[in-house]
Design a protein around this motif. Sequence first.
Motif, PDB file in Angstrom:
ATOM      1  N   UNK A   1      32.638  33.225   7.889  1.00 22.20           N
ATOM      2  CA  UNK A   1      33.451  33.059   9.011  1.00 22.20           C
ATOM      3  C   UNK A   1      34.602  34.049   8.931  1.00 22.20           C
ATOM      4  N   UNK A   2      34.762  34.828  10.263  1.00 25.35           N
ATOM      5  CA  UNK A   2      35.835  35.861  10.440  1.00 25.35           C
ATOM      6  C   UNK A   2      37.106  34.662  10.749  1.00 25.35           C
ATOM      7  N   UNK A   3      38.188  35.334  10.367  1.00 26.08           N
ATOM      8  CA  UNK A   3      39.566  34.510  10.482  1.00 26.08           C
ATOM      9  C   UNK A   3      39.839  34.605  12.029  1.00 26.08           C
ATOM     10  N   UNK A   4      39.196  34.074  12.848  1.00 31.11           N
ATOM     11  CA  UNK A   4      39.599  34.428  14.143  1.00 31.11           C
ATOM     12  C   UNK A   4      39.086  32.908  14.882  1.00 31.11           C
ATOM     13  N   UNK A   5      39.726  32.488  15.980  1.00 29.09           N
ATOM     14  CA  UNK A   5      39.439  31.220  16.992  1.00 29.09           C
ATOM     15  C   UNK A   5      38.095  31.729  17.747  1.00 29.09           C
ATOM     16  N   UNK A   6      37.217  30.889  17.788  1.00 26.32           N
ATOM     17  CA  UNK A   6      36.089  30.644  18.443  1.00 26.32           C
ATOM     18  C   UNK A   6      36.447  30.380  19.971  1.00 26.32           C
ATOM     19  N   UNK A   7      36.345  31.023  20.939  1.00 24.80           N
ATOM     20  CA  UNK A   7      36.948  30.863  22.170  1.00 24.80           C
ATOM     21  C   UNK A   7      35.577  30.199  22.992  1.00 24.80           C
ATOM     22  N   UNK A   8      35.817  29.270  23.694  1.00 22.81           N
ATOM     23  CA  UNK A   8      34.814  28.937  24.794  1.00 22.81           C
ATOM     24  C   UNK A   8      35.011  29.173  26.209  1.00 22.81           C
ATOM     25  N   UNK A   9      33.963  29.289  27.084  1.00 21.52           N
ATOM     26  CA  UNK A   9      34.331  29.495  28.498  1.00 21.52           C
ATOM     27  C   UNK A   9      35.040  28.552  29.011  1.00 21.52           C
ATOM     28  N   UNK A  10      36.119  29.078  30.155  1.00 26.35           N
ATOM     29  CA  UNK A  10      36.836  28.114  30.756  1.00 26.35           C
ATOM     30  C   UNK A  10      36.894  28.945  32.301  1.00 26.35           C
TER      31      UNK A  10
ATOM     32  N   UNK B   1      46.374  26.850   8.124  1.00 26.04           N
ATOM     33  CA  UNK B   1      45.298  27.492   7.203  1.00 26.04           C
ATOM     34  C   UNK B   1      44.025  27.693   8.198  1.00 26.04           C
ATOM     35  N   UNK B   2      43.154  28.326   7.625  1.00 20.94           N
ATOM     36  CA  UNK B   2      41.955  28.709   8.099  1.00 20.94           C
ATOM     37  C   UNK B   2      40.694  28.153   7.666  1.00 20.94           C
ATOM     38  N   UNK B   3      39.752  27.372   8.135  1.00 18.87           N
ATOM     39  CA  UNK B   3      38.680  26.629   7.364  1.00 18.87           C
ATOM     40  C   UNK B   3      37.530  27.571   7.320  1.00 18.87           C
ATOM     41  N   UNK B   4      37.167  28.265   6.302  1.00 16.23           N
ATOM     42  CA  UNK B   4      36.198  29.276   6.074  1.00 16.23           C
ATOM     43  C   UNK B   4      34.747  28.515   5.760  1.00 16.23           C
ATOM     44  N   UNK B   5      33.942  29.148   6.620  1.00 16.57           N
ATOM     45  CA  UNK B   5      32.713  28.466   6.620  1.00 16.57           C
ATOM     46  C   UNK B   5      31.828  29.474   6.141  1.00 16.57           C
ATOM     47  N   UNK B   6      30.492  29.279   5.522  1.00 17.19           N
ATOM     48  CA  UNK B   6      29.615  30.255   5.335  1.00 17.19           C
ATOM     49  C   UNK B   6      28.325  29.955   5.479  1.00 17.19           C
TER      50      UNK B   6
ATOM     51  N   UNK C   1      25.797  25.119   4.901  1.00 20.26           N
ATOM     52  CA  UNK C   1      27.348  25.273   5.363  1.00 20.26           C
ATOM     53  C   UNK C   1      28.182  24.521   4.372  1.00 20.26           C
ATOM     54  N   UNK C   2      29.433  25.196   4.441  1.00 20.17           N
ATOM     55  CA  UNK C   2      30.193  24.836   3.582  1.00 20.17           C
ATOM     56  C   UNK C   2      31.664  25.288   3.994  1.00 20.17           C
ATOM     57  N   UNK C   3      32.670  24.577   3.693  1.00 27.19           N
ATOM     58  CA  UNK C   3      34.260  25.083   4.057  1.00 27.19           C
ATOM     59  C   UNK C   3      34.898  25.235   2.973  1.00 27.19           C
TER      60      UNK C   3
END
Length: 381
Positions: free
Chosen positions: A188-197, A81-86, A50-52
């Motif tokens: 990582x795609x430049x998008x928010x990862x949404x959690x269920x609510x 800014x978006x933190x990209x992970x791979x 994993x990396x940022x």
Amino acid sequence: MRRARISLAAMLAVVCMLTACGPQMSKEQQESGQVGKIPSTNGKSADRQMSELENGKRDPGMLPQDRQTNPSSGWVQPQSAVVREQLTIPLLTLNGKDYVIGTEFANASGYQYSWDAARSVFQMGENDPSYELTIGQKTALKDADRIKLADPPILNNSQLMIPAAALPLLFNDDLSYEVKGKSIIFRLLDQAVIQQAESPDEAESGTHLDFADDPADPAKSKMTSAAWPDQPAITSWMEEPALPAARGKSLDTQALTDRAQRYLGVPYEFGAASFAKSGKFDCSSFTKYVFDRYGWKLERTARAQAAQGTAVDRKSLRKGDLMFFYVPGKYRSNQIVGHVAIYMGDQKIIHAAPSPQNGVQITEINTAYWKRTFLRAVRLS
């Protein structure tokens, strides 16, 4: 004093052991062992990293205050800014050709998977099996489409191996990855990862994303949300006969949604076999089963079902409409259907899902999660 120092050092050593001092494994590294219905192979798990950002470092301009968190919806959106992970998994060369372990690829993608040893079939997908590969077969299923492969999947050390040459044909539209040398790199795609609510969140989602009933729905007057009718639960797994294919007939959506409730609590299982055989559903096998009872033949997967029927607006929904959503993931497109449900009226759906409960359940959808992940709705009648 010397004894005290020795005791203190010893105590620190014990604490360090208990708290795992030193370099920590990332979540992906901890999950890199083979998990699932295909036996693991010692020494063959991926060396996941994993990396940022793409150079493995955090953007120095990314400060804690740059991230905005919504506690009620559970999703985090970077602001400046978006933190990209791979994530990297290896390719293995066998007989001069490159392959990836099927379970490793599914885990990296965030897909569920299953292995049918009797049929030598490997399935993977989000909430239902969008992909199906068979050992020795040069044809793979992607939803309702048959994809021709140059080389078939093989079995090696009890692991299904996917040919690297097959990856673009199956996954290029769905996943963010690249093959580089002897590795597959997921980005990582430049998008928010949404959690269920489960609570509405107008501040983030806005009323323009609300779902609403069509006032002209002919089934609207037959039932209100204040009084869901009591339906006898299904107590037998015996297959119920499907009606002949409906041709030019209108669908009794009230009867359909009433029947759907009879399966409340039936367990969810990814890639579930027929209800008569398994007594379980995944999201699309549930919708297919219910609609089959009324002579409406649906395709097997959510993605394929989304291509059937006529599109309808989120503010003009009727009972019996099919609703489609994407399933958030780090490396997957947010434009690909991953889940299907039946609209019940009054901003509720009935669907087979692994969470928040396991199984067929009714869910309120005027919440941030469902508003944001909604893709489309279709009407079959």
